[in-house]
Design an enzyme around this catalytic site. Structure first.
Site, PDB file in Angstrom:
ATOM      1  N   LYS A   1       0.655  -1.294   0.093  1.00 49.20           N
ATOM      2  CA  LYS A   1      -0.204   0.059  -0.047  1.00 49.20           C
ATOM      3  C   LYS A   1       0.767   1.009  -0.067  1.00 49.20           C
ATOM      4  O   LYS A   1       1.840   1.272   0.642  1.00 49.20           O
ATOM      5  CB  LYS A   1      -0.824   0.004   1.152  1.00 49.20           C
TER       6      LYS A   1
ATOM      7  N   LYS B   1       0.598   5.797   0.191  1.00 46.80           N
ATOM      8  CA  LYS B   1      -0.197   7.065   0.415  1.00 46.80           C
ATOM      9  C   LYS B   1      -0.586   7.806  -0.800  1.00 46.80           C
ATOM     10  O   LYS B   1       0.504   7.893  -1.628  1.00 46.80           O
ATOM     11  CB  LYS B   1       0.453   7.763   1.482  1.00 46.80           C
TER      12      LYS B   1
ATOM     13  N   GLU C   1      -8.425   3.122   0.252  1.00 49.29           N
ATOM     14  CA  GLU C   1      -8.596   3.428   1.748  1.00 49.29           C
ATOM     15  C   GLU C   1      -8.980   4.976   2.002  1.00 49.29           C
ATOM     16  O   GLU C   1      -8.253   5.791   1.598  1.00 49.29           O
ATOM     17  CB  GLU C   1      -7.633   2.991   2.652  1.00 49.29           C
TER      18      GLU C   1
ATOM     19  N   HIS D   1      -5.220  -2.609  11.640  1.00 51.72           N
ATOM     20  CA  HIS D   1      -4.472  -1.291  11.342  1.00 51.72           C
ATOM     21  C   HIS D   1      -3.132  -1.170  12.279  1.00 51.72           C
ATOM     22  O   HIS D   1      -3.281  -1.042  13.358  1.00 51.72           O
ATOM     23  CB  HIS D   1      -5.312  -0.130  11.459  1.00 51.72           C
TER      24      HIS D   1
HETATM   25 MG   LIG Z   1      -4.977   4.472   6.753  1.00 55.13          MG
END
Ligand SMILES: [Mg+2]
Length: 368
Positions: free
Chosen positions: A165, A167, A220, A298
């Site tokens: 993942k 950002k 997300e 998380h």
């Molecule tokens: Mg997050």
């Protein structure tokens, strides 16, 4: 097994602020350090350990209000202690910092119970699985293309992650390029993105279409996680194969119930170090089961691992760069990825973590 009689004797807490290994930012925030608040709980000659990533100010709340609420209770009833802590913070507000403090204490109490019974915590909770898939998470918006590429390639090549993942959201004009670079670096692994609530619903829909063409499988917090209608709208309109996820700022069971009932997510996220520790996380997992929605843990992977083995519908844990680095540095027994999974060490009691106090001393900012 003979039952040991023991009461919770005392709590101790300390906060450590650890600089990042470079500037880090996402779609809505930038940081250069992370604070870990450690809790030690004592009973029957043993010590249990819990932690959260929060603000050093919660050390005072833990050492006074929460300690008063739990000291003297039966150490074998952590859920009762959890209730006592919830009542103790009623007038302060149960969410936010109070809940991170409760989470760290609850985790320490579950660890303590398991250690007193000489059982791995996952065994005490009841394992549904032996190991948990992780996904590599970082790809900060401060990274150069080369730095991001190397990070993703390491997670896929070295650690065997099946998903990674990055950002997005701090510069929407640049996002499609960064996603394309990440898509190539991820190879056969699935690519996830996290906007940390940076977009309006309309912007998020446009972004979902653009990055959908790059086979992004997980979007997300495309909008603020408080915008449940917006999340549901994007979920209904996003390209097939792209899951919408949110939930990392959930502190109470009611929060998760609202998000799940709004049909806002394809996969519910929850953070054990925020949502009430082992007790809170497993309750969220049951809620997810009743809504037929998967759960993803998380951050804070070392603190999640044992509970994740006992949580129904657990899809994966987030192997967050900052936290994986801190946990490997400060805890003996921190999990090491193998073939994209982490597994509890069943030869150690509790969650199997031992804090390296001497190594951590230089980061100490508060101690109670
Ligand atoms: Mg997050």
């Amino acid at each position: 097994m003979t039952r040991v009689e023991a009461r919770i004797e005392k709590l101790k807490t300390a906060a450590y602020t650890i600089p990042t290994d470079g500037p880090e930012a996402d779609g809505t925030f930038a940081w250069d350090a992370t604070t870990l608040v450690l809790v030690k709980a004592f009973a029957g000659g043993r010590e249990g350990l819990g932690f959260t990533y929060a603000d050093a100010s919660i050390a005072g709340l833990i050492a006074a209000t929460l300690a008063r609420a739990v000291e003297g209770l039966d150490v074998f009833d952590p859920s009762r202690a959890w209730g006592a802590m919830q009542r103790a913070v009623r007038n302060l507000g149960r969410e936010g910092l109070a809940s991170t403090a409760i989470s760290a204490v609850d985790a320490a109490l579950w660890d303590l119970k398991a250690r007193l019974l000489d059982l791995p915590l996952a065994t005490l909770l009841g394992r549904i699985r032996d190991s948990v898939p992780i996904y590599g998470s970082g790809g900060f918006t401060t990274y150069s293309d080369d730095k991001m590429r190397a990070q993703l390639e390491n997670w896929v090549g070295r650690d065997g992650c099946r998903s990674v993942k990055i950002k997005i959201g701090s510069d929407p004009g640049l996002d499609p390029h960064r996603v394309e670079v990440a898509r190539r670096a991820a190879g056969d692994a699935a690519l996830f993105v996290d906007a940390n609530g940076a977009f309006s619903a309309r912007e998020a829909l446009r972004m979902a279409q653009a990055i959908g063409e790059l086979d992004v499988r997980w979007f997300e917090e495309p909008v603020s996680s408080d915008n449940l209608e917006g999340l549901a709208l994007i979920r209904a309109s996003a390209p097939g194969g792209m899951d919408i996820a949110a939930g990392e700022y959930g502190y109470t069971l009611d929060y998760f119930e609202r998000m799940l009932s709004a049909q806002a997510v394809d996969c519910q996220q929850a953070d054990l170090t925020r949502c009430g520790g082992v007790t809170g996380f497993l309750r969220v997992a049951i809620l997810c089961e009743t809504h037929h929605i998967d759960l993803s843990g998380h951050c804070g992977p070392a603190m999640h691992l044992h509970a994740a083995c006992a949580a129904p519908r657990l899809r994966h844990l987030e192997w967050f760069h900052d936290h994986a680095r801190i946990e490997a540095m400060l805890f003996e027994g921190a999990p090491v990825p193998c073939a994209g999974q982490i597994a509890p060490d069943l030869s150690r009691p509790g969650h199997g973590l031992e804090f390296k106090s001497a190594d951590a001393a230089k980061f100490l900012v508060e101690e109670r």
